[in-house]
Design an enzyme around this catalytic site. Structure first.
Site, PDB file in Angstrom:
ATOM      1  CB  SER A  91      23.766  -1.887 117.080  1.00 19.39           C
ATOM      2  OG  SER A  91      22.601  -1.254 116.730  1.00 19.39           O
ATOM      3  CG  ASP A 192      23.589   0.217 109.099  1.00 23.07           C
ATOM      4  OD1 ASP A 192      22.403  -0.386 109.415  1.00 23.07           O
ATOM      5  OD2 ASP A 192      24.377   0.457 110.247  1.00 23.07           O
ATOM      6  CG  HIS A 223      23.155  -3.047 111.706  1.00 18.44           C
ATOM      7  ND1 HIS A 223      23.260  -1.596 112.162  1.00 18.44           N
ATOM      8  CD2 HIS A 223      23.087  -3.554 112.967  1.00 18.44           C
ATOM      9  CE1 HIS A 223      23.293  -1.609 113.463  1.00 18.44           C
ATOM     10  NE2 HIS A 223      23.047  -2.564 114.028  1.00 18.44           N
TER      11      HIS A 223
END
Length: 250
Positions: A91, A192, A223
């Site tokens: 991320s 996600d 995610h």
């Protein structure tokens, strides 16, 4: 107890793993252990403001701090004698890893796992998730609903400023993606819930000069792909990518 960086010192090939926004190196610990078993030395720095029980600590830092943390991680490994380094991040960590490539830092390759490297403000649910995270931590700390409600406007103001800073960072990076010539690994979870999966596809298309673009789609993962149902597949895919690299010229 505050969570810290981890350093698994093993073989001569080094990998930096960077964690997600508002999280810790625990995000990437399982991946780090898997790579350690394959004789890689692995370092996962803790971004400034993270790893504490006070979410406001994050809001009192900036993306510039985290980029600096990543550059200091490279320096740390250099001082330990590791000259060739691959950098990956989950991320927000992947945004920072990509920034190192854009800035032409001395790294061999880079990689992103479910990273909002494009269209940051419109392509994710980070704001909503962070505000929920703050409320959970404050409740655990014994704050009343009224006290939490009194705190939230200032938290939202600081958060919006920080998200704007992150958005400005990714916008400044995007025009340079076509110039990156490093090998790049891209992992994206099909389920996600935080970042628009299409960002990963657009990122892949933007890499015009990268010597390798190793793209992987994990349809059943959410995610946090590094700890999710496809973590073993991700570990194997990262390992295979690292084996393709031109370590020490051979």
């Amino acid at each position: 107890m505050a969570i810290k960086s981890f350093f698994f010192e093993k073989g001569p090939k080094a990998v930096i793993l960077m964690h997600a926004y508002s999280s810790t190196p625990n995000d990437v610990r399982m991946l780090g252990r898997a790579l350690e078993k394959e004789n890689y030395t692995v370092y996962a720095p803790l971004f400034k403001g993270h790893g504490t029980t006070e979410p406001e600590d994050i809001l009192n830092t900036s993306p510039k701090d985290w980029v600096n943390d990543a550059k200091e991680a490279i320096q740390f490994l250099h001082e330990k004698g590791y000259k060739e380094i691959a950098v990956f991040g989950l991320s927000m960590g992947g945004v920072i890893a990509t920034k190192l490539l854009v800035d032409k830092e001395p790294v061999l390759a880079g990689g992103t796992f479910c990273s909002p490297v494009m269209n940051f403000r419109n392509g994710n649910n980070v704001r909503k998730e962070f505000l929920a995270y703050v409320q959970i931590l404050k409740k655990k700390a014994g704050y009343s609903e009224l006290e939490i409600n009194d705190l939230m406007p200032e938290v939202e103001r600081k958060l919006d400023n920080q998200l704007d800073e992150i958005s400005e960072l990714t916008e400044s990076m995007e025009p340079h993606y076509s110039e990156i010539n490093h090998p790049i690994f891209i992992a994206q979870a099909g389920q996600d819930e935080l970042v628009d999966p299409q960002i990963a596809i657009s990122f892949r298309k933007s890499l015009k000069k990268a010597s390798i673009v190793d793209f992987h789609w994990y349809e059943n993962s959410k995610h946090a792909v590094t700890v999710g149902v496809d973590r073993k597949a991700l570990q194997a895919d990262v390992s295979n990518f690292l084996k393709q690299l031109d370590w020490n010229g051979g």
